[in-house]
Design an enzyme around this catalytic site. Structure first.
Site, PDB file in Angstrom:
ATOM      1  N   ASP A 100      24.199  17.139  19.273  1.00 41.47           N
ATOM      2  CA  ASP A 100      25.180  17.716  20.186  1.00 41.47           C
ATOM      3  C   ASP A 100      25.275  19.194  19.852  1.00 41.47           C
ATOM      4  O   ASP A 100      25.720  19.570  18.763  1.00 41.47           O
ATOM      5  CB  ASP A 100      26.529  17.027  20.001  1.00 41.47           C
ATOM      6  CG  ASP A 100      27.601  17.568  20.934  1.00 41.47           C
ATOM      7  OD1 ASP A 100      27.365  18.603  21.587  1.00 41.47           O
ATOM      8  OD2 ASP A 100      28.684  16.958  20.994  1.00 41.47           O
ATOM      9  N   SER A 177      17.675  31.569  33.503  1.00 46.71           N
ATOM     10  CA  SER A 177      18.006  31.298  34.901  1.00 46.71           C
ATOM     11  C   SER A 177      18.054  32.618  35.660  1.00 46.71           C
ATOM     12  O   SER A 177      18.396  33.664  35.097  1.00 46.71           O
ATOM     13  CB  SER A 177      19.359  30.596  34.995  1.00 46.71           C
ATOM     14  OG  SER A 177      19.834  30.553  36.332  1.00 46.71           O
ATOM     15  N   TYR A 190      29.122  30.407  35.129  1.00 46.94           N
ATOM     16  CA  TYR A 190      27.742  30.045  34.799  1.00 46.94           C
ATOM     17  C   TYR A 190      26.891  31.296  34.617  1.00 46.94           C
ATOM     18  O   TYR A 190      26.142  31.419  33.641  1.00 46.94           O
ATOM     19  CB  TYR A 190      27.150  29.155  35.890  1.00 46.94           C
ATOM     20  CG  TYR A 190      25.687  28.846  35.677  1.00 46.94           C
ATOM     21  CD1 TYR A 190      25.292  27.960  34.671  1.00 46.94           C
ATOM     22  CD2 TYR A 190      24.698  29.437  36.455  1.00 46.94           C
ATOM     23  CE1 TYR A 190      23.955  27.682  34.454  1.00 46.94           C
ATOM     24  CE2 TYR A 190      23.361  29.168  36.255  1.00 46.94           C
ATOM     25  CZ  TYR A 190      22.993  28.285  35.246  1.00 46.94           C
ATOM     26  OH  TYR A 190      21.664  28.013  35.019  1.00 46.94           O
ATOM     27  N   LYS A 194      24.812  32.742  31.316  1.00 46.45           N
ATOM     28  CA  LYS A 194      23.380  33.024  31.317  1.00 46.45           C
ATOM     29  C   LYS A 194      23.081  34.507  31.094  1.00 46.45           C
ATOM     30  O   LYS A 194      22.065  34.857  30.481  1.00 46.45           O
ATOM     31  CB  LYS A 194      22.750  32.523  32.624  1.00 46.45           C
ATOM     32  CG  LYS A 194      22.651  31.000  32.696  1.00 46.45           C
ATOM     33  CD  LYS A 194      21.811  30.468  31.554  1.00 46.45           C
ATOM     34  CE  LYS A 194      21.540  28.999  31.665  1.00 46.45           C
ATOM     35  NZ  LYS A 194      20.670  28.496  30.547  1.00 46.45           N
TER      36      LYS A 194
END
Length: 330
Positions: A100, A177, A190, A194
């Protein structure tokens, strides 16, 4: 979801950068010529589905058994899909570990289970997404995105970096991304995560060239994976979304239609993305940044030609909102 945080002090196994023996490697093929009996040790995060699963399968199924793959995932209950994909071709090449990335001790436990006591290639692939109006996002949800995508990547690198430095070689590959290269509406958190990963990797790349450690980002656009299924999205009818003003909700609806069109027309299969990872792994001199597709490249020219940023903002707004408005008027 996978990735984690920092080196603990005073609890669990203590971090010892010298526990890995010193080896020298240039790139996988020359490494095999110099040390034919040793496999290249690879650890990949986020292997329960998507890119991580496909990359683990590809490397572990190599007929020459070039790689020893440690495929990690937060929930081992999801490992059957990975095992089904390798179809028994993984003898001596694949080990599945629980890890994890938001749990420091979990990362250190996984590192301890690497029996070769070294890491040649580290692939930080785990990540989660979040989409919707910023006002509709809960603080705990936003914190989770940053914990996994940013701190998880940093912590995973932290755990293996001292050993790579001590041996004077290594590869670190990170799934990036297009959302880390350009801002996208309704993806504020998000994209923030990134963008942060881009900064971490670029900063490390400048330093780690002095240790013969190569850092590479594989910048992905839309990919047909479970990422969309796991994407936390504000859905019509949800109470949080209903509290947002009507104009924002309308623009969000338009954006969702745009996303649907992009995925329908330009989404890649994971095998296509894996080919780019293999290029970075096998290159004698890997690039810092790879793009998974030529079809969707970041809008860099408006940012360069107009440093004040306004041209990019207008261009992206037109691409996302104007096109869909015209479609609706037909």
């Amino acid at each position: 979801m996978e990735d984690n945080e920092n080196i603990p002090t005073g609890t669990g196994r203590q971090h010892n950068p010298d526990r890995f023996p010193h080896h020298v490697i240039s790139h996988p093929r020359s490494y095999l010529r110099n040390r034919p009996m040793e496999q290249i040790v690879v650890l990949i995060t986020g292997c329960s589905s998507g890119i991580g699963l496909s990359l683990a399968v590809r490397l572990a199924s190599d007929p020459a058994k070039t790689y020893k793959v440690y495929a990690t995932m937060r929930n081992l209950a999801k490992k059957e899909r990975l095992l089904d994909c390798v179809k028994g071709l993984h003898k001596d090449t694949l080990e599945i570990l629980q890890m994890d990335v938001t749990d420091q001790q979990s990362i250190l436990d996984a590192r301890h289970r690497v029996t070769e006591n070294r890491m040649d290639i580290l692939v930080c692939n785990a990540g989660v997404g979040l989409m919707g109006p910023l006002e509709a996002q809960a603080l705990d949800t936003m914190r989770q995105i940053l914990e996994v995508n940013v701190l998880g990547t940093i912590s995973t690198i932290q755990a293996f970096l001292p050993g790579m430095k001590a041996r004077g070689h290594g590869r670190i590959l990170v799934t990036g991304s297009l959302g880390g290269l350009q801002g996208l509406p309704f993806n504020e958190v998000y994209c923030a995560s990134k963008f942060a990963v881009e900064g971490v990797c670029e900063s490390l790349a400048v330093l780690l060239q002095h240790f013969n450690i190569h850092v590479s980002l594989v910048e992905c656009g839309p990919v047909n994976t479970d990422f969309l299924d796991n994407l936390q999205t504000a859905k019509p009818g949800e109470a949080a979304l209903q509290r947002v003003d009507e104009h924002t909700r309308s623009l969000y609806h338009t954006y969702l239609k745009h996303c649907g069109m992009v995925f329908q027309n330009a989404a890649q299969d994971t095998d296509d993305v894996v080919k780019i990872f293999l290029e970075a792994i096998q290159s004698a001199s890997p690039a810092f940044r790879y793009y998974s597709s030529d079809a969707l490249l970041p809008l860099t020219s408006p940012k360069i030609s107009a440093p004040d940023g306004l041209q990019y903002i207008r261009t992206m707004s037109k691409i996302i909102f104007s096109t869909n408005e015209k479609e609706e008027q037909k």
